[in-house]
Design a protein around this motif. Structure first.
Motif, PDB file in Angstrom:
ATOM      1  N   ALA A 208      38.261  38.736  37.265  1.00 19.78           N
ATOM      2  CA  ALA A 208      39.622  38.559  37.790  1.00 19.78           C
ATOM      3  C   ALA A 208      40.296  39.914  38.023  1.00 19.78           C
ATOM      4  O   ALA A 208      40.954  40.121  39.054  1.00 19.78           O
ATOM      5  CB  ALA A 208      40.449  37.708  36.833  1.00 19.78           C
ATOM      6  N   VAL A 209      40.141  40.843  37.079  1.00 24.04           N
ATOM      7  CA  VAL A 209      40.701  42.187  37.259  1.00 24.04           C
ATOM      8  C   VAL A 209      40.013  42.875  38.435  1.00 24.04           C
ATOM      9  O   VAL A 209      40.665  43.508  39.280  1.00 24.04           O
ATOM     10  CB  VAL A 209      40.537  43.022  35.975  1.00 24.04           C
ATOM     11  N   GLU A 210      38.711  42.747  38.487  1.00 22.73           N
ATOM     12  CA  GLU A 210      37.937  43.314  39.599  1.00 22.73           C
ATOM     13  C   GLU A 210      38.425  42.767  40.940  1.00 22.73           C
ATOM     14  O   GLU A 210      38.676  43.530  41.880  1.00 22.73           O
ATOM     15  CB  GLU A 210      36.465  42.964  39.379  1.00 22.73           C
ATOM     16  N   THR A 211      38.585  41.450  41.027  1.00 21.93           N
ATOM     17  CA  THR A 211      38.959  40.809  42.292  1.00 21.93           C
ATOM     18  C   THR A 211      40.363  41.218  42.736  1.00 21.93           C
ATOM     19  O   THR A 211      40.574  41.653  43.881  1.00 21.93           O
ATOM     20  CB  THR A 211      38.885  39.280  42.152  1.00 21.93           C
ATOM     21  N   SER A 212      41.328  41.079  41.838  1.00 23.90           N
ATOM     22  CA  SER A 212      42.701  41.446  42.194  1.00 23.90           C
ATOM     23  C   SER A 212      42.807  42.942  42.462  1.00 23.90           C
ATOM     24  O   SER A 212      43.546  43.386  43.357  1.00 23.90           O
ATOM     25  CB  SER A 212      43.669  41.036  41.078  1.00 23.90           C
ATOM     26  N   GLY A 213      42.060  43.735  41.696  1.00 20.10           N
ATOM     27  CA  GLY A 213      42.103  45.183  41.860  1.00 20.10           C
ATOM     28  C   GLY A 213      41.526  45.642  43.181  1.00 20.10           C
ATOM     29  O   GLY A 213      42.082  46.523  43.845  1.00 20.10           O
ATOM     30  N   VAL A 214      40.411  45.064  43.573  1.00 20.92           N
ATOM     31  CA  VAL A 214      39.793  45.439  44.850  1.00 20.92           C
ATOM     32  C   VAL A 214      40.712  45.065  46.006  1.00 20.92           C
ATOM     33  O   VAL A 214      40.882  45.834  46.962  1.00 20.92           O
ATOM     34  CB  VAL A 214      38.409  44.781  45.011  1.00 20.92           C
TER      35      VAL A 214
END
Length: 359
Positions: A208-214
């Motif tokens: 989730a952090v990866e997705t929102s961050g990207v």
């Protein structure tokens, strides 16, 4: 003493403490920790400072460009995503192989519940990691000999949860900058929050952090084409996970039935055949021939492989929904996730799924 020597001594002290704890709990063999220690020490001792490599005239131009991008992504992780501001991903190691480690998953022949292994510091996880493909394959063969379904997969990056300064690895640079950003954000998320013994929670949070961050990074850099490609990849991943989830539901019914072993084996094979058929139909129609998942479907599919996929995907939508409830505010999101992570394991997933506000 050199920095490399200090690193090696620190790693050795840490692993000595872990091995002593392992002896006390009887959780894993000394030989397993020995290979982990050797592999990790080799990587840590080979680190080179990213800034120095960028300014070194002997650094190949292609590598310099990738490391410059990595530096910018690393700054973005701290400045915009509130991820740890430490020395991780500020050094680089060329490991000279396609994968840094190999993970071995196992599950019973008629169950989707993966086998777990417990380790001091990191808790219980549904896999064993090896720095040697040969060792991973040997362990898989041993587990298969015990009647278990097994799945071995290569790993691009791993996190020491902040115990050490994790380096950029050559495996992390083998695709484009979007892929690199996703890895850095994901692994730093593990340093931010990690709940011992709950891999599904930890991995879904990091995704989730990866997705929102990207998404935020691509918008900030004005890469609209990259964002469109990324969103398309995310939709395909959701489609893929939906197919896997449907098959897992079918298999649960099979395994909970009163059928004998022969009947369950036949029903299991039929469910997996249907999964492959659904994939081909989706690939050729909905995806207009996109073949990015052909390799996954072209190799053996069993309970261990389905369980490994579920670990990384099933709770991601709930975390992204919580992120939206927190209005995209990362510190608030992390605080809310931490509170849910502190709940008893039996109620953690339900609390995440039913969260109505960002506390």
């Amino acid at each position: 003493m050199s920095k490399g020597g200090q690193t090696v001594k620190r790693v050795l002290r840490m692993f000595a403490a872990v091995i002593m704890a392992a002896l006390a709990t009887g959780c894993t063999s000394i030989s397993y920790y020995a290979q982990s220690m050797e592999g990790h020490v080799q990587i840590m001792a080979a680190r080179e400072n990213v800034g120095k490599l960028i300014h070194d005239p002997s650094t190949p131009e292609a590598l310099r460009a990738r490391l410059t991008s990595a530096n910018a992504i690393r700054r973005f992780a701290t400045d915009e995503l509130a991820l740890p501001d430490n020395s991780s991903y500020r050094s680089y190691v060329d490991i000279r192989r396609d994968d840094v480690t190999w993970a071995v998953f196992a599950a019973p022949q008629f169950s989707l519940t993966p086998r777990t292994w417990c380790f001091p510091v990191f808790g219980c996880v549904p896999y064993r990691g090896y720095f040697s493909r040969k060792s991973a394959t040997e362990t898989a063969a041993e587990l298969h000999g015990q009647g278990l379904d097994v799945y071995v997969t290569g790993i691009t990056a791993y996190s020491t949860l902040g115990w050490f300064s994790d380096p950029l690895l050559s495996t992390m640079l083998r695709q484009d900058d979007t892929y690199l950003a996703s890895l850095i954000f994901h692994e730093l998320a593990h340093q931010k929050i990690y709940v011992n013994g709950d891999s599904a929670f930890n991995e879904a949070f990091a995704v989730a952090v990866e997705t929102s961050g990207v998404r935020k990074w691509l918008r900030a850099t004005g890469n609209r084409a990259g964002l469109r490609r990324y969103e398309l990849d995310r939709r395909r991943k959701a489609d893929f996970l939906g197919l896997v989830s449907k098959t897992r539901d079918e298999l649960r019914q099979v395994y909970e039935s009163s059928g004998n072993a022969e009947q369950m084996a036949a029903a299991k094979a039929a469910a997996i055949d249907r999964l492959r058929t659904r994939y081909r139909q989706m690939r050729d129609k909905r995806w207009v021939g996109y073949r990015g998942y052909d390799a996954w479907f072209g190799s053996q599919i069993n309970n261990a492989k389905l369980a490994a996929t579920a670990v990384y995907g099933e709770q991601v939508p709930a975390f992204l929904r919580l992120f939206d409830l927190c209005s995209g505010d990362y510190p608030r999101f992390y605080a809310s996730v931490r509170r849910i992570g502190d709940l008893p394991a039996t109620s953690r997933a339900q609390a995440l799924k039913t969260a109505a506000t960002c506390h």
